[in-house]
Design a protein around this motif. Structure first.
Motif, PDB file in Angstrom:
ATOM      1  N   THR A  72       0.767  -1.130   0.060  1.00  0.00           N
ATOM      2  CA  THR A  72      -0.152  -0.071   0.075  1.00  0.00           C
ATOM      3  C   THR A  72       0.895   1.191   0.075  1.00  0.00           C
ATOM      4  OG1 THR A  72      -1.743  -1.032   1.246  1.00  0.00           O
ATOM      5  CG2 THR A  72      -1.944   1.158   1.181  1.00  0.00           C
ATOM      6  N   VAL A 117       1.992   2.254  -3.730  1.00  0.00           N
ATOM      7  CA  VAL A 117       0.866   2.617  -4.335  1.00  0.00           C
ATOM      8  C   VAL A 117       0.416   4.073  -3.984  1.00  0.00           C
ATOM      9  CG1 VAL A 117      -1.693   2.163  -5.142  1.00  0.00           C
ATOM     10  CG2 VAL A 117      -0.183   0.315  -4.798  1.00  0.00           C
ATOM     11  N   LEU A 118       0.214   4.403  -2.576  1.00  0.00           N
ATOM     12  CA  LEU A 118      -0.014   5.576  -2.042  1.00  0.00           C
ATOM     13  C   LEU A 118       0.905   6.670  -2.778  1.00  0.00           C
ATOM     14  CD1 LEU A 118      -0.867   4.935   1.358  1.00  0.00           C
ATOM     15  CD2 LEU A 118      -2.401   6.154  -0.027  1.00  0.00           C
ATOM     16  N   ALA A 176       0.563   7.429  -6.542  1.00  0.00           N
ATOM     17  CA  ALA A 176      -0.498   7.930  -6.779  1.00  0.00           C
ATOM     18  C   ALA A 176      -0.409   9.525  -6.326  1.00  0.00           C
ATOM     19  CB  ALA A 176      -1.775   7.288  -6.438  1.00  0.00           C
ATOM     20  N   TRP A 177       0.164   9.602  -5.140  1.00  0.00           N
ATOM     21  CA  TRP A 177       0.174  11.090  -4.396  1.00  0.00           C
ATOM     22  C   TRP A 177       1.140  12.069  -4.962  1.00  0.00           C
ATOM     23  CZ3 TRP A 177       3.694  13.526  -0.836  1.00  0.00           C
ATOM     24  CH2 TRP A 177       2.951  14.512  -0.142  1.00  0.00           C
ATOM     25  N   MET A 229       4.357   3.605 -12.130  1.00  0.00           N
ATOM     26  CA  MET A 229       3.240   4.677 -11.808  1.00  0.00           C
ATOM     27  C   MET A 229       3.238   5.753 -12.367  1.00  0.00           C
ATOM     28  SD  MET A 229       1.840   3.347  -7.938  1.00  0.00           S
ATOM     29  CE  MET A 229       0.307   4.349  -8.185  1.00  0.00           C
ATOM     30  N   TYR A 282      -9.780   7.297  -0.623  1.00  0.00           N
ATOM     31  CA  TYR A 282      -8.501   6.400  -1.149  1.00  0.00           C
ATOM     32  C   TYR A 282      -8.793   5.852  -2.444  1.00  0.00           C
ATOM     33  CZ  TYR A 282      -5.494   2.271  -1.139  1.00  0.00           C
ATOM     34  OH  TYR A 282      -4.757   1.480  -1.291  1.00  0.00           O
ATOM     35  N   THR A 297      -6.376   6.205  -5.633  1.00  0.00           N
ATOM     36  CA  THR A 297      -5.579   4.827  -6.301  1.00  0.00           C
ATOM     37  C   THR A 297      -6.412   4.018  -7.386  1.00  0.00           C
ATOM     38  OG1 THR A 297      -6.588   3.565  -4.650  1.00  0.00           O
ATOM     39  CG2 THR A 297      -4.493   4.924  -4.157  1.00  0.00           C
ATOM     40  N   LYS A 298      -7.585   4.503  -7.633  1.00  0.00           N
ATOM     41  CA  LYS A 298      -8.363   3.742  -8.750  1.00  0.00           C
ATOM     42  C   LYS A 298      -7.642   3.586  -9.940  1.00  0.00           C
ATOM     43  CE  LYS A 298     -11.427   7.289 -10.442  1.00  0.00           C
ATOM     44  NZ  LYS A 298     -10.658   8.572 -10.072  1.00  0.00           N
ATOM     45  N   PHE A 319      -4.867   2.645 -10.816  1.00  0.00           N
ATOM     46  CA  PHE A 319      -3.543   1.507 -10.571  1.00  0.00           C
ATOM     47  C   PHE A 319      -4.012   0.087  -9.994  1.00  0.00           C
ATOM     48  CE2 PHE A 319      -2.367   5.946  -9.753  1.00  0.00           C
ATOM     49  CZ  PHE A 319      -1.636   6.004 -10.977  1.00  0.00           C
ATOM     50  N   TYR A 320      -5.481   0.186  -9.583  1.00  0.00           N
ATOM     51  CA  TYR A 320      -5.965  -1.249  -9.480  1.00  0.00           C
ATOM     52  C   TYR A 320      -6.797  -1.708 -10.614  1.00  0.00           C
ATOM     53  CZ  TYR A 320      -4.515  -0.798  -4.797  1.00  0.00           C
ATOM     54  OH  TYR A 320      -3.409  -0.611  -3.380  1.00  0.00           O
TER      55      TYR A 320
END
Length: 219
Positions: free
Chosen positions: A5, A8-9, A12-13, A36, A208, A212-213, A215-216
Motif C-alpha cells: 500500500t 501505491v499511495l 499516486a500522490w 506508476m 482512497y 488510487t483507482k 492503478f488497481y
C-alpha cells in the motif's frame, strides 16, 4: 513480489504538476513507483536505483514488459555510488525507503534483522537528494509517522523544506500510521491533509478510491 500500500499511495500522490522531464526512484524495489509515474506523467527519463540483486532483476523485467520501456531504466547500484557518479539533476525524486524502527517487530527474528540491515539512514537519503534534485525540483517520500519530525529537521539542514504532508490512517479510529511528504528548496506554508484508507475491512473510503483507482484492476 507483493505490491504494498505504501508504494501505491506514494506513486499516486507524488505531484507531477511541474511536468517533470527527469524522474528518479530511490530504492525502487520491483519498480512500482517508476511504473506508476510513467503511467501518470510525460517524463522522458525515469531512472531507478536498486541495490538488492533479486529486486533489481525483477525491476528490469517489469520495466521491459511495460508499455513505457523506452523511458524506464534501472541502475544496479548503491545510492552512494549513484550520487557520486551521476552529474544530472532530477525534477522529481521519489522514495519509499526501507525503514527500521525499534517498534518494528515481526514474527521472524531473521526478517527483523534483514529489515534493520536494509534500512536506509534518513540523513544519507536526504543528503543524496539535495545533490540530485534540480533547483525547482520536488522530492516525495513516505515514512512512518513517528519519524516525521526527525525527517523534517534533517531535511532542513540540507535546505529542503516540506511543502505538503499527507497523514495516512488505516481506519477513522486508528492512529496515524504513515506520512507522505513533499519537499523542495522553497520555503512555504506546509499544507497538511489526512487520508483514511478503510471505513471497515475492505470497505475503502471515497478519498482512497479516488487517489488510487487508476492503478488497481478492481477497486
Amino acid at each position: 513480489m507483493k505490491v504494498g500500500t505504501d508504494g501505491v499511495l506514494l506513486g499516486a500522490w507524488a505531484s507531477i504538476k511541474t511536468n517533470p522531464f527527469a524522474v528518479l526512484d530511490i530504492g525502487a524495489g520491483t519498480g512500482i513507483l517508476s511504473l506508476m509515474l510513467a503511467q501518470r506523467s510525460f517524463a522522458e527519463i525515469i531512472d531507478a536505483i536498486e541495490i538488492d540483486d533479486d529486486a533489481y532483476e525483477q525491476c528490469v523485467e517489469n520495466f521491459e514488459a511495460s508499455p513505457w520501456a523506452d523511458r524506464l531504466f534501472c541502475y544496479h547500484a548503491s545510492l552512494e555510488e549513484f550520487t557520486d557518479e551521476i552529474e544530472d539533476k532530477y525534477d522529481l525524486i521519489v522514495s519509499n525507503p526501507p525503514f527500521y524502527s525499534e517498534n518494528y517487530k515481526s514474527e521472524s527474528e531473521q526478517r527483523d534483522l534483514a529489515r534493520f540491515s536494509e534500512a536506509m539512514p534518513f540523513d544519507h537519503l536526504i543528503e543524496s537528494v539535495s545533490k540530485l534534485l534540480s533547483e525547482e525540483g520536488v522530492f516525495s517520500v513516505i515514512i512512518p509517522f513517528k519519524e516525521e519530525a526527525t525527517f523534517i529537521s534533517l531535511a532542513s539542514s540540507f535546505k529542503l523544506y516540506p511543502n505538503k504532508i499527507l497523514h495516512v490512517k488505516g481506519t477513522p479510529t486508528s492512529e496515524i500510521k504513515r506520512s507522505l511528504m513533499e519537499f523542495s528548496f522553497r520555503k512555504c506554508d506546509t499544507k497538511i491533509e489526512t487520508l483514511i484508507i478503510e471505513i471497515s475491512r475492505h470497505i475503502y473510503t471515497e478519498d482512497y478510491i479516488s487517489l488510487t483507482k487508476d492503478f488497481y484492476l478492481k477497486m
